[in-house]
Enzyme design. Structure first.
Site, short mmCIF file in Angstrom:
data_model
loop_
_atom_site.label_atom_id
_atom_site.label_comp_id
_atom_site.label_asym_id
_atom_site.label_seq_id
_atom_site.Cartn_x
_atom_site.Cartn_y
_atom_site.Cartn_z
CG ASP A 1 -1.81 0.77 1.34
OD1 ASP A 1 -2.19 1.23 0.61
OD2 ASP A 1 -2.64 1.41 1.86
CG HIS A 2 -0.44 4.58 0.18
ND1 HIS A 2 -0.88 5.93 -0.52
CD2 HIS A 2 -1.34 4.57 1.13
CE1 HIS A 2 -1.67 6.43 0.14
NE2 HIS A 2 -2.44 5.26 0.78
CD GLU A 35 -4.23 8.14 -4.10
OE1 GLU A 35 -4.40 9.24 -3.86
OE2 GLU A 35 -3.51 7.04 -3.41
CG HIS A 61 -5.49 8.18 4.00
ND1 HIS A 61 -5.49 9.10 2.71
CD2 HIS A 61 -5.42 7.43 3.42
CE1 HIS A 61 -4.97 8.37 1.74
NE2 HIS A 61 -4.84 6.82 2.13
CG HIS A 119 -6.65 4.58 -0.41
ND1 HIS A 119 -5.31 4.68 -0.15
CD2 HIS A 119 -6.90 4.08 -1.93
CE1 HIS A 119 -4.96 3.41 -1.15
NE2 HIS A 119 -5.34 3.34 -2.34
N GLY A 120 -8.61 5.44 2.78
CA GLY A 120 -9.70 6.38 4.07
C GLY A 120 -10.95 5.83 4.13
N GLY A 121 -11.45 4.49 3.56
CA GLY A 121 -12.64 3.94 4.03
C GLY A 121 -12.94 4.14 5.55
CG ASN A 133 -7.78 1.14 0.86
OD1 ASN A 133 -8.01 -0.21 0.12
ND2 ASN A 133 -5.75 1.48 0.38
CB THR A 188 -8.51 4.90 11.40
OG1 THR A 188 -7.27 5.51 10.35
CG2 THR A 188 -8.96 5.46 12.28
#
Length: 277
Positions: free
Chosen positions: A82-83, A134, A174, A203-205, A226, A229
């Site tokens: 990832d990233h 992305e 995110h 991302h930041g789901g 994704n 957190t």
């Protein structure tokens, strides 16, 4: 072995009207719980090694851990970088047994993002590995702001790079806590969908309201969410509870063993939200 590439799990998701969770891992305890949860729910899972994870554990070790879990899993497991920010990082991940790499060129000018992503996608495909790119920048809670994805640019990006999945910026951020965001821009999502057939990634789901996650998983080209957190928060709660039950304990194996079941339960709840009808 049920080790799979990203494309091998996202294409069936698009056809079947569901999404696959990309679960952000930090260590053995969470990745083991994530696979157990996926098996209990009977769904594929994407284990993701992001930048903070890679600071703590080298890529060859992470690749071996992911592959070990996949070998005995009853559901498809994707080993995903990832990233990744450099070609060298993506190349090392492929050499370490990852089946999918994400090159994040979202901070670059469009032409440079396309050129570099296309090179890495070609390298990945030559090794039998999937590639995510992305377009548009997804910001961070309390940090850098987002730059929304332009639908025309997204279509151009997907066409020119040959990527297997495309992460987009449509109101997602995110590092937001579970369901705490204001929701995704569905008009922008539909505009992107109208111009490209690439599987889309959010991302930041964790910051997307759960009801919207469920609806988009079943009724859009978003095939991957994704999640990091909200499950890290659950891990923290379970860890604090385990320590508080006996403050004199110091054996970390005994302490961490008590985190497994709560984390599996929380992860199963996340995974259920992405299932089809």
């Amino acid at each position: 072995m049920t080790l799979a590439t990203l494309s091998e799990v996202l294409q069936p998701a698009l056809r079947g009207g569901y999404a696959v969770a990309g679960l952000v891992t930090l260590g053995w305890e969470d990745m083991r719980a994530y696979v157990a949860a996926a098996e209990a729910e009977g769904v594929p899972v994407i284990l993701q090694a992001g930048p903070s994870c890679r600071k703590h554990t080298p890529l060859p070790v992470l690749g071996a851990m992911f592959r070990h879990l996949a070998e005995s899993a009853s559901v498809p497991v994707v080993a995903h970088l990832d990233h990744g920010y450099t070609e060298a990082e993506c190349r090392e991940a492929i050499a370490s047994g990852f089946t999918s790499v994400m090159f994040d060129g979202s901070r670059l000018p469009l032409s440079e993002n396309i050129a570099r992503t296309a090179e890495i996608a070609a390298m990945a495909h030559a090794a039998g590995v999937s590639c995510e790119g992305e377009i548009g920048f997804v910001g961070y809670a309390g940090g850098e702001g987002s730059a929304g994805t332009d639908p025309e640019e997204a279509a151009h990006f997907a066409r020119e790079t040959g990527i297997d999945a495309m992460a987009i910026s449509v109101g997602n951020t995110h590092l937001q806590a579970g369901g705490s965001g204001g929701g995704l821009d569905e008009a922008r999502i539909r505009a992107i969908e109208a111009l490209t057939e690439a599987p889309l990634v959010i991302h930041g789901g964790s910051g997307v309201p759960h009801a919207q996650r469920r609806a988009l998983a079943r009724g859009s080209r978003i095939a991957k969410f994704n999640i990091g957190t909200e499950l890290r928060m659950e891990f923290g709660r379970a860890l604090r509870a385990a320590v508080a039950r006996d403050p004199d304990r110091f054996d970390r194996v005994a302490i961490l063993s008590e985190i497994h079941d709560p984390l599996v339960m929380a992860t199963r709840g996340v995974l259920r939200g992405f299932k089809g009808e």
